[in-house]
Design a protein around this motif. Structure first.
Motif, short mmCIF file in Angstrom:
data_model
loop_
_atom_site.label_atom_id
_atom_site.label_comp_id
_atom_site.label_asym_id
_atom_site.label_seq_id
_atom_site.Cartn_x
_atom_site.Cartn_y
_atom_site.Cartn_z
N GLU A 1 1.90 7.92 12.33
CA GLU A 1 2.64 7.49 11.28
C GLU A 1 2.66 6.01 11.17
OE1 GLU A 1 6.75 10.11 11.24
OE2 GLU A 1 6.02 9.58 13.10
N ILE A 2 2.41 5.24 12.35
CA ILE A 2 2.15 3.89 12.16
C ILE A 2 0.85 3.86 11.00
CG2 ILE A 2 1.32 1.86 13.41
CD1 ILE A 2 4.30 2.56 14.06
N ILE A 3 -0.06 4.52 11.37
CA ILE A 3 -1.40 4.23 10.67
C ILE A 3 -1.15 4.47 9.14
CG2 ILE A 3 -3.64 4.92 9.91
CD1 ILE A 3 -4.00 5.33 13.10
N ASP A 4 -0.37 5.68 9.01
CA ASP A 4 0.19 6.00 7.85
C ASP A 4 1.06 4.81 6.85
OD1 ASP A 4 -0.96 8.54 8.04
OD2 ASP A 4 1.10 9.61 8.16
N ALA A 5 2.04 4.33 7.75
CA ALA A 5 2.70 3.16 7.24
C ALA A 5 1.77 1.98 6.86
CB ALA A 5 3.64 2.79 8.12
N GLU A 6 0.74 1.59 7.74
CA GLU A 6 -0.17 0.54 7.39
C GLU A 6 -1.01 0.96 6.04
OE1 GLU A 6 -2.15 -0.05 11.20
OE2 GLU A 6 -0.76 -1.38 11.78
N GLU A 7 -1.28 2.10 5.83
CA GLU A 7 -2.18 2.50 4.79
C GLU A 7 -1.00 2.28 3.48
OE1 GLU A 7 -3.73 6.25 5.59
OE2 GLU A 7 -5.16 5.34 6.69
N TYR A 8 0.22 2.54 3.56
CA TYR A 8 1.11 2.68 2.63
C TYR A 8 1.19 1.12 2.22
CZ TYR A 8 5.46 2.64 -0.16
OH TYR A 8 6.48 2.10 -0.96
N MET A 9 1.38 0.45 3.17
CA MET A 9 1.51 -1.16 2.76
C MET A 9 0.32 -1.76 2.01
SD MET A 9 3.37 -3.05 5.92
CE MET A 9 2.51 -2.36 7.17
N ILE A 10 -1.00 -1.39 2.52
CA ILE A 10 -2.05 -1.80 1.89
C ILE A 10 -2.32 -1.18 0.54
CG2 ILE A 10 -4.85 -1.79 2.17
CD1 ILE A 10 -4.27 -1.96 5.15
N SER A 11 -2.06 -0.09 0.18
CA SER A 11 -2.56 0.61 -0.98
C SER A 11 -1.36 0.20 -1.98
CB SER A 11 -2.27 2.06 -0.86
OG SER A 11 -1.17 2.66 -0.84
N SER A 12 -0.10 0.00 -1.56
CA SER A 12 0.91 -0.59 -2.54
C SER A 12 0.61 -2.04 -2.87
CB SER A 12 2.33 -0.48 -2.00
OG SER A 12 3.17 -1.41 -2.61
N ALA A 13 0.14 -3.00 -1.86
CA ALA A 13 -0.33 -4.41 -2.05
C ALA A 13 -1.49 -4.65 -3.02
CB ALA A 13 -0.36 -5.15 -0.77
N TYR A 14 -2.31 -3.49 -2.70
CA TYR A 14 -3.69 -3.35 -3.53
C TYR A 14 -3.38 -3.22 -5.09
CZ TYR A 14 -8.24 -2.77 -5.06
OH TYR A 14 -9.54 -2.65 -5.75
N GLU A 15 -2.30 -2.17 -5.30
CA GLU A 15 -1.95 -1.74 -6.46
C GLU A 15 -1.50 -2.99 -7.15
OE1 GLU A 15 0.99 1.57 -8.00
OE2 GLU A 15 0.65 1.46 -6.15
N ILE A 16 -0.48 -3.72 -6.70
CA ILE A 16 0.33 -4.92 -7.23
C ILE A 16 -0.68 -6.02 -7.42
CG2 ILE A 16 1.98 -6.49 -7.10
CD1 ILE A 16 3.53 -4.41 -5.30
N THR A 17 -1.47 -6.32 -6.43
CA THR A 17 -2.43 -7.49 -6.74
C THR A 17 -3.46 -7.16 -7.55
OG1 THR A 17 -3.75 -6.98 -4.73
CG2 THR A 17 -2.09 -8.70 -4.52
N SER A 18 -3.99 -6.18 -8.10
CA SER A 18 -4.92 -5.49 -8.95
C SER A 18 -4.37 -5.85 -10.22
CB SER A 18 -5.31 -4.16 -8.88
OG SER A 18 -5.74 -3.71 -7.57
N LEU A 19 -2.91 -5.64 -10.43
CA LEU A 19 -2.39 -6.01 -11.65
C LEU A 19 -2.22 -7.48 -12.05
CD1 LEU A 19 -1.24 -4.47 -14.13
CD2 LEU A 19 0.84 -4.25 -13.08
N THR A 20 -1.77 -7.95 -10.94
CA THR A 20 -1.37 -9.64 -11.29
C THR A 20 -2.46 -10.51 -10.85
OG1 THR A 20 -0.64 -9.60 -8.72
CG2 THR A 20 1.08 -8.94 -10.61
N GLU A 21 -3.33 -9.96 -10.15
CA GLU A 21 -4.52 -11.01 -9.92
C GLU A 21 -4.19 -12.35 -9.26
OE1 GLU A 21 -6.65 -10.72 -13.57
OE2 GLU A 21 -7.53 -9.08 -13.22
N GLY A 22 -2.92 -12.32 -8.70
CA GLY A 22 -2.75 -13.58 -8.12
C GLY A 22 -2.08 -14.73 -9.16
#
Ligand code: SF4
Length: 313
Positions: free
Chosen positions: A256-277
């Motif tokens: 579940e810790i691995i799943d939670a890490e994957e959740y954070m990374i996929s969500s952060a990736y989704e956001i940064t792909s849209l905003t590009e910083g």
């Protein structure tokens, strides 16, 4: 970019709402839209507000007394809650959101804004009386909940509402605010998440797993014990429903810790792909998808500026 569990949920519910809250809102900017977004981001439902009153009293009164090994009565805690409740209620009912001189930092702990004052009606006296009754009951129950009492009293040091930050990936920092961290003289720490609602069906498991990861990876605050928690799966996690006296203990597995890490990374990736910083000046509300479901808009604090921005031009 700062990532948090609540921001990830907001982004998945409505990208535009995420934009208003996390990019546009600024209490220091001169731009009126940014200031408006900042004040709208502070709107709370009556039910969220009463939960926050309970949380604030625990954080600012109960936790410091327990750290000093002092004594506190339920009566004393309720008096403090009643004072805070009444001062914030008066402020919120005046609803000074359009006052150009309003500065959140100048208002101290009196500051509160109600969603219903902006978009609905003044809360009824019955609703207000019920909100106080819930605060009163939550504090009474807190003193009766043995597992919570033991967890707080046996701690070597308690920390309330402290930001935990760590770098998740390039340009993305995770920010987490556990309600209480109870450090033990020996053994792993305990994280407690307060809930103040009558129906305890929401499982906070993912959120608590993220708190445990944050505690193990965050930059250590000076007053924290040397090694708060090296392995997040060992952190004890409790969800405490103060209106129902229900205590849910969560044991998070390594998977579940691995799943939670994957959740954070996929969500952060989704956001940064849209905003590009990009900063606010290079973005617009129209770059972000609106909510899929109309019900999301019914509860959204940014409704006015969202609709204005769509009808501009
Ligand atoms: S009003 Fe609806 S579309 Fe606009 S930000 Fe809020 S939830 Fe999203």
């Amino acid at each position: 970019m700062r990532w948090s569990y609540s921001a990830s949920r907001s982004f998945r519910q409505c990208q535009r709402q995420w934009f208003f809250k996390n990019i546009a809102a600024s209490g220091r900017a001169n731009d009126p839209l940014r200031r408006r977004a900042f004040l709208l981001s502070k709107l709370q439902s009556l039910s969220a507000w009463r939960g926050k009153v309970v949380d604030d009293v625990i954080s600012t009164m109960l936790v410091p007394v327990l750290n000093r090994r002092g004594h506190i009565t339920l009566k004393g805690l309720k008096e403090r809650a009643s004072d805070l409740f009444n001062r914030q209620l008066e402020f919120a009912l005046a609803h000074p959101i359009n006052d150009p001189n309003l500065r959140v930092t100048d208002e101290g702990d009196e500051f509160a804004l109600f969603y219903d004052m902006e978009y609905g009606q003044r809360p009824s006296d019955i609703d207000i009386a019920q909100a106080w009754s819930d605060v009163d009951e939550a504090l009474t129950n807190l003193f009766k909940m043995e597992r919570i009492r033991d967890g707080l009293k046996s701690a070597s040091y308690l920390v309330a509402q402290r930001g935990l930050q760590f770098e998740l990936m390039d340009g993305v920092t995770v920010l987490a605010y556990p309600d209480v961290i109870a450090f033990a003289a020996e053994g792993p720490p305990l994280i407690i998440d307060w809930k103040v609602h009558a129906f305890g069906e929401n499982d906070a498991r993912l959120q608590l797993a993220i708190y445990a990861i944050a505690l193990s990876r965050a930059k250590r605050h000076v007053d924290f014990p040397d090694q708060p928690a090296s392995d997040p799966s060992t952190v004890a996690l409790i969800e405490a429903q103060l209106l129902t006296q229900s205590v849910r203990e969560h044991q998070i597995s390594e998977e579940e810790i691995i799943d939670a890490e994957e959740y954070m990374i996929s969500s952060a990736y989704e956001i940064t792909s849209l905003t590009e910083g990009k900063p606010f000046k290079d973005l617009s509300a129209k770059d972000f998808q609106a909510a899929q479901y109309a019900e999301s808009c019914q509860r959204c604090s940014f409704r006015t500026i969202c609709w204005e921005s769509l009808h501009a031009n």
